[in-house]
Design a protein around this motif. Structure first.
Motif, PDB file in Angstrom:
ATOM      1  N   ASP A 312       0.830  -1.213   0.000  1.00  0.00           N
ATOM      2  CA  ASP A 312       0.000   0.000   0.000  1.00  0.00           C
ATOM      3  C   ASP A 312       0.861   1.258   0.000  1.00  0.00           C
ATOM      4  O   ASP A 312       0.560   2.231  -0.707  1.00  0.00           O
ATOM      5  N   ALA A 313       1.934   1.259   0.793  1.00  0.00           N
ATOM      6  CA  ALA A 313       2.794   2.438   0.873  1.00  0.00           C
ATOM      7  C   ALA A 313       3.424   2.747  -0.477  1.00  0.00           C
ATOM      8  O   ALA A 313       3.453   3.902  -0.927  1.00  0.00           O
ATOM      9  N   ALA A 314       3.913   1.699  -1.155  1.00  0.00           N
ATOM     10  CA  ALA A 314       4.522   1.902  -2.472  1.00  0.00           C
ATOM     11  C   ALA A 314       3.477   2.302  -3.506  1.00  0.00           C
ATOM     12  O   ALA A 314       3.700   3.194  -4.336  1.00  0.00           O
ATOM     13  N   SER A 315       2.322   1.660  -3.462  1.00  0.00           N
ATOM     14  CA  SER A 315       1.264   1.941  -4.429  1.00  0.00           C
ATOM     15  C   SER A 315       0.748   3.369  -4.276  1.00  0.00           C
ATOM     16  O   SER A 315       0.482   4.061  -5.276  1.00  0.00           O
ATOM     17  N   ALA A 316       0.624   3.837  -3.035  1.00  0.00           N
ATOM     18  CA  ALA A 316       0.153   5.205  -2.808  1.00  0.00           C
ATOM     19  C   ALA A 316       1.125   6.223  -3.389  1.00  0.00           C
ATOM     20  O   ALA A 316       0.710   7.237  -3.971  1.00  0.00           O
ATOM     21  N   ALA A 317       2.421   5.952  -3.250  1.00  0.00           N
ATOM     22  CA  ALA A 317       3.416   6.860  -3.827  1.00  0.00           C
ATOM     23  C   ALA A 317       3.314   6.892  -5.344  1.00  0.00           C
ATOM     24  O   ALA A 317       3.386   7.963  -5.964  1.00  0.00           O
ATOM     25  N   LEU A 318       3.136   5.721  -5.962  1.00  0.00           N
ATOM     26  CA  LEU A 318       2.976   5.670  -7.414  1.00  0.00           C
ATOM     27  C   LEU A 318       1.738   6.450  -7.854  1.00  0.00           C
ATOM     28  O   LEU A 318       1.769   7.179  -8.849  1.00  0.00           O
ATOM     29  N   ASP A 319       0.637   6.291  -7.105  1.00  0.00           N
ATOM     30  CA  ASP A 319      -0.596   7.001  -7.447  1.00  0.00           C
ATOM     31  C   ASP A 319      -0.408   8.516  -7.388  1.00  0.00           C
ATOM     32  O   ASP A 319      -1.043   9.264  -8.141  1.00  0.00           O
ATOM     33  N   GLU A 320       0.457   8.979  -6.494  1.00  0.00           N
ATOM     34  CA  GLU A 320       0.693  10.409  -6.323  1.00  0.00           C
ATOM     35  C   GLU A 320       1.814  10.928  -7.220  1.00  0.00           C
ATOM     36  O   GLU A 320       2.138  12.113  -7.199  1.00  0.00           O
ATOM     37  N   GLY A 321       2.429  10.039  -8.007  1.00  0.00           N
ATOM     38  CA  GLY A 321       3.516  10.443  -8.872  1.00  0.00           C
ATOM     39  C   GLY A 321       4.809  10.723  -8.135  1.00  0.00           C
ATOM     40  O   GLY A 321       5.685  11.439  -8.635  1.00  0.00           O
ATOM     41  N   ILE A 322       4.947  10.153  -6.938  1.00  0.00           N
ATOM     42  CA  ILE A 322       6.142  10.363  -6.119  1.00  0.00           C
ATOM     43  C   ILE A 322       7.171   9.278  -6.441  1.00  0.00           C
ATOM     44  O   ILE A 322       6.818   8.120  -6.716  1.00  0.00           O
ATOM     45  N   GLU A 323       8.440   9.603  -6.414  1.00  0.00           N
ATOM     46  CA  GLU A 323       9.501   8.623  -6.622  1.00  0.00           C
ATOM     47  C   GLU A 323       9.345   7.498  -5.598  1.00  0.00           C
ATOM     48  O   GLU A 323       9.348   7.730  -4.379  1.00  0.00           O
ATOM     49  N   ALA A 324       9.198   6.282  -6.085  1.00  0.00           N
ATOM     50  CA  ALA A 324       8.841   5.168  -5.199  1.00  0.00           C
ATOM     51  C   ALA A 324       9.847   4.032  -5.234  1.00  0.00           C
ATOM     52  O   ALA A 324       9.544   2.931  -4.761  1.00  0.00           O
ATOM     53  N   HIS A 325      11.042   4.252  -5.771  1.00  0.00           N
ATOM     54  CA  HIS A 325      12.000   3.160  -5.926  1.00  0.00           C
ATOM     55  C   HIS A 325      12.273   2.462  -4.597  1.00  0.00           C
ATOM     56  O   HIS A 325      12.229   1.230  -4.499  1.00  0.00           O
ATOM     57  N   ASP A 326      12.535   3.233  -3.550  1.00  0.00           N
ATOM     58  CA  ASP A 326      12.858   2.631  -2.255  1.00  0.00           C
ATOM     59  C   ASP A 326      11.651   1.911  -1.652  1.00  0.00           C
ATOM     60  O   ASP A 326      11.798   0.838  -1.055  1.00  0.00           O
ATOM     61  N   LEU A 327      10.479   2.500  -1.810  1.00  0.00           N
ATOM     62  CA  LEU A 327       9.273   1.868  -1.272  1.00  0.00           C
ATOM     63  C   LEU A 327       8.943   0.580  -2.027  1.00  0.00           C
ATOM     64  O   LEU A 327       8.497  -0.403  -1.430  1.00  0.00           O
ATOM     65  N   LEU A 328       9.149   0.595  -3.350  1.00  0.00           N
ATOM     66  CA  LEU A 328       8.920  -0.621  -4.137  1.00  0.00           C
ATOM     67  C   LEU A 328       9.887  -1.725  -3.722  1.00  0.00           C
ATOM     68  O   LEU A 328       9.502  -2.891  -3.578  1.00  0.00           O
ATOM     69  N   ALA A 329      11.158  -1.372  -3.536  1.00  0.00           N
ATOM     70  CA  ALA A 329      12.149  -2.362  -3.108  1.00  0.00           C
ATOM     71  C   ALA A 329      11.793  -2.909  -1.731  1.00  0.00           C
ATOM     72  O   ALA A 329      11.902  -4.121  -1.480  1.00  0.00           O
TER      73      ALA A 329
END
Length: 426
Positions: A312-329
């Protein structure tokens, strides 16, 4: 009428958890009631899956503005684990669709997102056809080629889980562009007469998932559905983590169902072989085993929901257009890291539960063996050992687990490896 009101409330309220439970839990109960009969008769759950789609299960993760429920990953995987407790075959049969929804959420083409969300909101089911015996993900033997101005798909896929139930299939293929093959995905309708889905899955578990062969023979492809793999999610996606957590949700459901059925079995026993002076329902050995497995079920479910929170944390960042590399990892590492723990716990629980009933627990009519068989089969699809190594690499060297698996999926074909063994090993 009441169900229609609940669906409206859940959609308008932004996936209210209680409203979602009110919609789907009665369906899960009906699915569970027929699970043993379907297993014994080897009847594929066409009717059950269509019932879920009619209630909106396929659009849980579709954004509200596109006609979905807009459910979070935690809400979704909680429901998925409950569905797994009803029938884990259906969880796996829907895995391709679940992945396709996430694929669509991060697709770079707005028209693609709009049109496919509209189909899913209307009840369409999307299957998956990726694996094949002669190619690898980056160099598929299945081909999309142009002939007389039309794109045509040809190839054979194995382990095409859920596609026999689907309206559309997302197919991995190679598309010739100039002098090189480009790895792509395309979507084709299962209603086309030259799409042949076969229920020839012969695994000893998860027998009703429709994980069989699919053959495509000169099937027309809409160019608008063709997506190069390297362009599918330019900012990253939660697809790797989602696919693996589907398996873990299925395992959580399997353990829940096994505990429920064995508890009912103990309650109904009239004799106790090793301690006849004590009623079966008071046998301390049976009570201890059931208590231990209750702890396993609760722990596994909490583990699944904790991993869903990371997604959810990574997906929310993607939805907001925020750099999510660390959250995805971090999300990949979380899911991959708990995979082996969940597998060991559920396999242990589903095997140990047989200690409460002696030989009578093995009666084929009870089908209690299906829980261990299903758990072992789900656990074998994506070996946990590889993912544990990826997590170790992430912890020590900072390598994102998703990047590592992209490299593994791009491995050279066996024939090429054998012809250049030294270079391949290096």
């Amino acid at each position: 009428m009441a169900e229609t009101i609940l669906i409206a409330e859940a959609t308008s309220a932004g996936a209210d958890t209680a409203a979602l439970a009110g919609i789907f839990e009665p369906l899960f109960a009906r699915i569970a009631a027929g699970a043993i009969e379907r297993e014994l008769d080897r009847r594929l759950p066409f009717e059950e899956i269509r019932g879920l789609l009619a209630a909106g299960f396929g659009r849980l993760r579709v954004p509200r503005e596109h006609g979905g429920f807009g459910a979070s990953h935690q809400q979704f995987f909680s429901l998925l684990a409950d569905l797994g407790a009803a029938d884990s075959n259906i969880v796996q049969a829907l895995r391709g669709h679940i992945g396709f929804v996430e694929f669509t959420r991060t697709h770079p083409n707005e028209e693609f997102r709009r049109s496919w969300f509209a189909r899913i909101a209307a009840g369409a089911l999307v299957g998956n056809a990726e694996s094949e015996r002669t190619g690898v993900f980056s160099e598929q033997s299945t081909q999309v080629a142009e002939r007389d101005g039309q794109l045509l798909l040809n190839g054979t896929k194995y382990y095409s889980t859920g596609s026999i139930f689907a309206d559309w299939i997302l197919v991995g293929a190679a598309h010739r562009e100039g002098d090189q093959n480009i790895a792509v995905t395309v979507l084709v309708a299962t209603s086309h007469p030259r799409v042949d889905t076969v229920d020839d899955w012969d695994g000893f578990g998860q027998r009703l998932t429709g994980s069989g062969t699919t053959v495509f023979t000169d099937v027309p492809v809409d160019p608008g559905s063709l997506t190069p793999r390297d362009a599918a999610s330019p900012h990253g996606s939660v697809l790797h983590a989602t696919y693996q957590l589907v398996h873990l949700a299925a395992l959580a459901g399997i353990a829940t169902a096994a505990l429920r059925e064995v508890t009912e079995f103990v309650r109904g026993r009239s004799r106790n072989l090793f301690n006849p002076a004590v009623p079966a329902r008071r046998d301390p050995v049976a009570l201890q085993v059931l208590g231990e497995c209750f702890g396993t079920v609760a722990s596994v479910r909490s583990t699944v929901l904790g991993a869903a929170a990371s997604i959810d944390a990574a997906s929310a960042a993607l939805d907001e257009g925020i750099e999510a590399h660390d959250l995805l990892a971090a999300a990949d590492a979380h899911v991959f890291g708990v995979q082996g723990t969940v597998i060991d716990a559920v396999l242990g629980c589903t095997g140990r539960l047989f200690e409460v009933g002696g030989a009578s627990a093995t009666a084929s009519g009870r089908a209690l063996d299906r829980h261990w068989r299903n758990a072992r089969t789900v656990s074998s699809h994506n070996p946990a050992t590889y993912r544990q190594q990826a997590v170790g690499d992430y912890l020590v060297n900072g390598t994102a687990p998703g990047e590592l698996f992209e490299r593994l999926l791009a491995a050279v074909p066996a024939a090429e490896y054998q012809s250049h063994p030294v270079a391949s090993e290096a």
